[in-house]
Design a protein around this motif. Structure first.
Motif, PDB file in Angstrom:
ATOM      1  N   LYS A 180      61.749-107.539-121.968  1.00 33.68           N
ATOM      2  CA  LYS A 180      62.870-108.161-121.273  1.00 33.68           C
ATOM      3  C   LYS A 180      62.305-109.018-120.136  1.00 33.68           C
ATOM      4  O   LYS A 180      61.507-108.534-119.331  1.00 33.68           O
ATOM      5  CB  LYS A 180      63.823-107.098-120.706  1.00 33.68           C
ATOM      6  CG  LYS A 180      64.762-106.487-121.737  1.00 33.68           C
ATOM      7  CD  LYS A 180      65.761-107.511-122.235  1.00 33.68           C
ATOM      8  CE  LYS A 180      66.765-106.921-123.195  1.00 33.68           C
ATOM      9  NZ  LYS A 180      67.609-107.977-123.813  1.00 33.68           N
ATOM     10  N   VAL A 181      62.723-110.274-120.077  1.00 29.74           N
ATOM     11  CA  VAL A 181      62.240-111.167-119.026  1.00 29.74           C
ATOM     12  C   VAL A 181      62.550-110.581-117.646  1.00 29.74           C
ATOM     13  O   VAL A 181      61.734-110.667-116.717  1.00 29.74           O
ATOM     14  CB  VAL A 181      62.868-112.571-119.180  1.00 29.74           C
ATOM     15  CG1 VAL A 181      62.555-113.443-117.964  1.00 29.74           C
ATOM     16  CG2 VAL A 181      62.369-113.239-120.457  1.00 29.74           C
ATOM     17  N   GLU A 182      63.701-109.941-117.514  1.00 31.75           N
ATOM     18  CA  GLU A 182      64.108-109.388-116.217  1.00 31.75           C
ATOM     19  C   GLU A 182      63.182-108.270-115.742  1.00 31.75           C
ATOM     20  O   GLU A 182      63.199-107.901-114.564  1.00 31.75           O
ATOM     21  CB  GLU A 182      65.543-108.868-116.286  1.00 31.75           C
ATOM     22  CG  GLU A 182      65.737-107.695-117.223  1.00 31.75           C
ATOM     23  CD  GLU A 182      67.188-107.263-117.351  1.00 31.75           C
ATOM     24  OE1 GLU A 182      67.432-106.122-117.768  1.00 31.75           O
ATOM     25  OE2 GLU A 182      68.071-108.076-117.035  1.00 31.75           O
ATOM     26  N   ASN A 183      62.367-107.723-116.651  1.00 29.65           N
ATOM     27  CA  ASN A 183      61.429-106.665-116.266  1.00 29.65           C
ATOM     28  C   ASN A 183      60.092-107.205-115.773  1.00 29.65           C
ATOM     29  O   ASN A 183      59.235-106.432-115.337  1.00 29.65           O
ATOM     30  CB  ASN A 183      61.178-105.718-117.447  1.00 29.65           C
ATOM     31  CG  ASN A 183      62.390-104.871-117.778  1.00 29.65           C
ATOM     32  OD1 ASN A 183      63.286-104.707-116.949  1.00 29.65           O
ATOM     33  ND2 ASN A 183      62.431-104.326-118.981  1.00 29.65           N
ATOM     34  N   MET A 184      59.901-108.521-115.824  1.00 31.28           N
ATOM     35  CA  MET A 184      58.634-109.121-115.391  1.00 31.28           C
ATOM     36  C   MET A 184      58.633-109.319-113.875  1.00 31.28           C
ATOM     37  O   MET A 184      58.550-110.434-113.365  1.00 31.28           O
ATOM     38  CB  MET A 184      58.413-110.458-116.106  1.00 31.28           C
ATOM     39  CG  MET A 184      58.291-110.363-117.619  1.00 31.28           C
ATOM     40  SD  MET A 184      56.796-109.501-118.152  1.00 31.28           S
ATOM     41  CE  MET A 184      57.504-107.987-118.769  1.00 31.28           C
ATOM     42  N   LYS A 185      58.740-108.222-113.155  1.00 31.44           N
ATOM     43  CA  LYS A 185      58.832-108.268-111.687  1.00 31.44           C
ATOM     44  C   LYS A 185      57.426-108.131-111.094  1.00 31.44           C
ATOM     45  O   LYS A 185      57.081-107.115-110.489  1.00 31.44           O
ATOM     46  CB  LYS A 185      59.764-107.169-111.190  1.00 31.44           C
ATOM     47  CG  LYS A 185      61.188-107.281-111.741  1.00 31.44           C
ATOM     48  CD  LYS A 185      62.076-106.165-111.215  1.00 31.44           C
ATOM     49  CE  LYS A 185      63.458-106.176-111.851  1.00 31.44           C
ATOM     50  NZ  LYS A 185      64.237-107.358-111.493  1.00 31.44           N
ATOM     51  N   LEU A 186      56.623-109.164-111.287  1.00 27.13           N
ATOM     52  CA  LEU A 186      55.216-109.126-110.901  1.00 27.13           C
ATOM     53  C   LEU A 186      54.968-109.939-109.637  1.00 27.13           C
ATOM     54  O   LEU A 186      55.547-111.010-109.457  1.00 27.13           O
ATOM     55  CB  LEU A 186      54.348-109.705-112.027  1.00 27.13           C
ATOM     56  CG  LEU A 186      54.551-109.157-113.443  1.00 27.13           C
ATOM     57  CD1 LEU A 186      53.744-109.986-114.436  1.00 27.13           C
ATOM     58  CD2 LEU A 186      54.148-107.694-113.518  1.00 27.13           C
ATOM     59  N   LEU A 187      54.072-109.432-108.779  1.00 25.92           N
ATOM     60  CA  LEU A 187      53.574-110.269-107.702  1.00 25.92           C
ATOM     61  C   LEU A 187      52.818-111.445-108.317  1.00 25.92           C
ATOM     62  O   LEU A 187      52.186-111.294-109.372  1.00 25.92           O
ATOM     63  CB  LEU A 187      52.628-109.479-106.799  1.00 25.92           C
ATOM     64  CG  LEU A 187      53.218-108.671-105.645  1.00 25.92           C
ATOM     65  CD1 LEU A 187      52.104-107.932-104.914  1.00 25.92           C
ATOM     66  CD2 LEU A 187      53.982-109.552-104.670  1.00 25.92           C
ATOM     67  N   PRO A 188      52.860-112.626-107.700  1.00 20.86           N
ATOM     68  CA  PRO A 188      52.126-113.771-108.251  1.00 20.86           C
ATOM     69  C   PRO A 188      50.644-113.452-108.424  1.00 20.86           C
ATOM     70  O   PRO A 188      50.043-112.743-107.616  1.00 20.86           O
ATOM     71  CB  PRO A 188      52.344-114.859-107.194  1.00 20.86           C
ATOM     72  CG  PRO A 188      53.619-114.485-106.516  1.00 20.86           C
ATOM     73  CD  PRO A 188      53.633-112.983-106.498  1.00 20.86           C
ATOM     74  N   GLY A 189      50.074-113.977-109.503  1.00 13.92           N
ATOM     75  CA  GLY A 189      48.654-113.766-109.743  1.00 13.92           C
ATOM     76  C   GLY A 189      48.331-113.770-111.224  1.00 13.92           C
ATOM     77  O   GLY A 189      49.217-113.845-112.079  1.00 13.92           O
TER      78      GLY A 189
END
Length: 224
Positions: A180-189
């Motif tokens: 799920k795109v909404e689960n891609m809660k990543l810090l930039p990097g």
């Protein structure tokens, strides 16, 4: 204790995953989404002196923003925030840990079936494209030329989609892993990614001590 900008950035990121947070004694922060499909862990430069439960992390961060360089003093049932030399103090009460969601243990990957590295630029391109074409899903699949990451709507074959070819390592005949795109809660990097056919993935930041475990969607397939 003063919190570094990097640690405040981690807390803001964790607040997007779950408003609850239990800060354990030591220098490791962990969180888990309410649906238990995202777990995150970060090692920070500060060493926290005691366990603290925060019910609303975003409220806590807003409280910190009332000060220029807040100094935290941890008491038994609350902490105080103030600027050095300031007459103003905020008393912030801890929550009851029993009403706060937190991971009881960290995840061990059951297998490592696919590996790839995804640059910060490619992650941002995929997120922007998903927003533009209103794609709720992201799929990683094996192709004749390697692998492809596509943001799409898995329920609509004629919906617009956006794909990036990526290098990946796997001995599988075929696979199709849905996120799920909404689960891609990543810090930039840039992230080193490991995916298990047991429908769990690990995203490890290549420059910072932070990693995420993100569940795959049940439609995912894998043929060894």
């Amino acid at each position: 204790m003063k919190l570094s900008n990097e640690t405040i950035g981690v807390l803001k990121n964790f607040g997007s995953i779950n408003q609850n947070l239990v800060i354990k004694e030591g220098n490791t922060l962990t969180t888990m989404s309410a649906m238990k499909n995202i777990v995150a862990k970060a090692d920070v430069v500060e060493t926290f002196p005691k366990e603290v439960a925060i019910y609303d992390l975003n409220e806590f961060l807003s409280s910190l923003s009332l000060f220029t360089q807040p100094v935290l003093d941890f008491q038994d049932q609350y902490m105080t925030m103030k600027d050095e030399g300031s007459k103003a103090t905020l008393k912030y009460w801890y929550s009851d840990p029993s009403v706060v969601t937190s991971p009881s243990k960290m995840i061990t990957m059951p297998s490592e079936d696919v590996k790839l590295t995804l640059s910060s630029e490619d992650i941002e391109k995929l997120k922007r494209a998903a927003s533009v074409v209103q794609a709720p899903d992201m799929v990683l699949e094996k192709t004749d030329n390697g692998c492809a990451l596509t943001v799409c709507d898995k329920k609509n074959n004629t919906a617009n989609n956006y794909a990036i070819d990526v290098d990946c390592s796997s001995n599988a005949k075929s696979f199709k892993f849905f996120f799920k795109v909404e689960n891609m809660k990543l810090l930039p990097g840039t992230y080193d990614i490991t995916i298990s056919s047991k429908n769990i993935s690990n995203f490890k930041n290549s420059a910072k001590n932070i990693e995420y475990w993100i569940a795959l969607e049940p439609e995912s397939t894998y043929e060894a």
